[in-house]
Design an enzyme around this catalytic site. Sequence first.
Site, short mmCIF file in Angstrom:
data_model
loop_
_atom_site.label_atom_id
_atom_site.label_comp_id
_atom_site.label_asym_id
_atom_site.label_seq_id
_atom_site.Cartn_x
_atom_site.Cartn_y
_atom_site.Cartn_z
N GLU A 118 0.84 -1.21 0.00
CA GLU A 118 0.00 0.00 0.00
C GLU A 118 0.87 1.25 0.00
O GLU A 118 0.57 2.24 -0.67
CB GLU A 118 -0.93 -0.02 1.21
CG GLU A 118 -1.98 -1.13 1.11
CD GLU A 118 -2.93 -1.15 2.29
OE1 GLU A 118 -2.45 -1.44 3.40
OE2 GLU A 118 -4.12 -0.87 2.11
N GLU A 159 -3.94 -9.34 3.97
CA GLU A 159 -4.78 -8.97 5.12
C GLU A 159 -5.97 -9.91 5.31
O GLU A 159 -6.39 -10.19 6.43
CB GLU A 159 -5.28 -7.53 4.97
CG GLU A 159 -4.22 -6.47 5.20
CD GLU A 159 -3.32 -6.20 4.01
OE1 GLU A 159 -3.38 -6.97 3.01
OE2 GLU A 159 -2.55 -5.23 4.07
#
Length: 691
Positions: free
Chosen positions: A105, A125
């Site tokens: 990210e 995640e």
Amino acid sequence: MTAHYQLQGNIAVITLDNPPVNGLNLATRKGAVEAIERALTDQQVQAIVLTGGGNAFSGGADIKEFNTPNMLAEPNLHALITTIENSTKPVVAAIHHVCMGGGLELALGCHYRVVTPGTQIALPEVKLGLLPGAGGTQRLPRIAGLELALKMITTGAAELSENLAQTGLFNELILGDCLTGAVAFAEKIASLRPLPQVRQLNVVHPQAEQLLEQARKQVARGFLNAPRACVEAVAAAVALPFDDGIAQERQLFKTLLLGNESKALRHAFFAERAASKIPDVPSDTPQRVINTAAVIGAGTMGGGIAMNFANAGIPVQILETKPEALERGLAIIAKNYQNTRDKGKLSAEKCAQRIALITGTLDYSAIAQADIVVEAVFEEMQVKRAVFEQLDAVMKPGAILASNTSTLDLNQIASFTKRAQDVVGTHFFSPANVMKLLEIVRGQQTSKEVLATVMALSKKLKKVGVVSGVCDGFIGNRMLEKYIQQAGFLLDEGCLPAQVDNAMEKLGFAMGPFRMGDLAGNDISYAIRKRRRIEKPDMLYSQTADKLCELGRFGQKTAAGWYDYQAGDRTAHPSELVNQMIAGHSKELGLERRHITDQEITERLIYSLVNEAAYILEEGIAQRASDIDMVYLSGYGFPLHLGGPMLYADTVGLNHVVTAIGQYAQGTYGSAWKVAPLLQQLAAQGGQFNR
Ligand code: NAD
């Protein structure tokens, strides 16, 4: 220092430094923001390269910061990414080895990304019941395409950087030194304006809606919410402007973070790590070298155990008493490997290599030099005695002598040798080449060195090793006995097998107790009960299980068990004959069959596990509550989203568990319930098993 600042000509190089994988903890995030600000004010700097020290760009969130206020403290990852994205000087991510989760990210917030081949790229995640909450679900589909983003975000699977070279994710694949290449790239683009921002792109795909629908269907099947939330977050990237998509992502992330599912998945993640730690066996305990292995017995378990060694590249000899048994065992192993090869899961070369690592012998002297020997002969003390006396006589000093016994007293087995310190239990689960769980049974005299070695070996064999003390059934099967006992009582009181199984499977269990019995073979527990009856004549259980075996209905292997089966098909069809037998048995007992709710079924079965587990914990058979959860998650098909029986009990509240048990103790078979003192005590204090 967690982010170093250094100048290379006109390029500022910021290097994240938080070993082992540059986890983005608060200090690292702060360090990175400060370094960016410094580069922005430094007149000489034309462009910025952001990279990671050691063998990672960044592995993402710092697991040590999980469940602490620092995880979301400012500057949070969002703020760091915004600082980078808004930088007036170009920022180039120099990515190597590992770029995962928050690390990816972060890279997506940079203006450019260059990467070395072989780098693991992932947004994992979802495996912790979460979604990428720092813009990953909005930026990845914009730059890498909808299809790839959906796959990566909903599965968490890693991709190799070179396989993503065509996606637009990377501006350059660097074949030489990562930093040198990145600095050269930064010099090249330093003066280009406007600075590209992933957020400015749109997700363009001619069949976006179909792709999303397909993804929705795929994730709808499972029990987990996180993959569904992942799809919805990506859908927001398609439908909404960037900032609205980010808001949606944040909302979905928060819901997941606060929910029980993510709590359970994170618990399982930490429980697996905790299980490998043995409090009185420090991590620097010397370990023995395991280069060769032997297995005694080429039956169901022996064959599977040998395959584990071969899969890990460890040559293994199997010893049998009769040539026919040996040949049969080796043939089954070869067939198993060939099946895997035929399914395309193993290359022909690897298949041949693994088969070649497994050899057979009838002669104890041939295995004398093995570093470890695992016994998997019949479950009879006298047979085990003969084997261990032989092993004691022939094995080289320092060899580890392991037993795969499921129920016998390991201390007694050790007493058949003059080296009890080298004897340990390695309780594999069937099929041994597939099941992840390995109970490592610690005898009274098992040495720390042996324990440390077997724990390390379990990792090499890709197992989840959990230490258990010696007791009948160890952790897993001792608890299972209570569970099966309740399942049997439910039949006597009014249930049929399918009702019980369906209730458990609806909750997410891989298989209800009766389908499980049919798969494992009802004859195995029948034999154990016969033995137990001699030791414990007052043992309480439903006689339906014995009646079933007296009918020759051992399960799938006889195409008849609690259910009927058709040849070559594992589908369980309710059996009229069995159902009548069950109803007839209730009548014989004088029991009026009653309607039993799914809630009663699931509570009685799960709380019977929890209650026995509390005894196990109290007696020190298990080291910690989370080990028990690991046993059930990795060996018994307990639903991952519930986190194991102990976490489940904590979640519903121990007080509730005790109250419910109190009610069931008033029922037909109420005398089978005796609340464990530890459970009682924790409930009274408002405590939990997993703290
Ligand atoms: P099995 O009957 O399939 O195999 C036992 C093998 O041992 C046979 O091939 C037999 O020929 C061989 N054998 C017997 N005596 C021997 C001796 N003296 N020397 C060498 N070989 C000998 O049994 P299994 O299911 O593989 O079980 C083996 C052990 O594993 C038992 O202790 C059992 O409790 C345990 N176990 C079984 C399971 C399971 O699900 N089957 C699961 C965990 C543990």
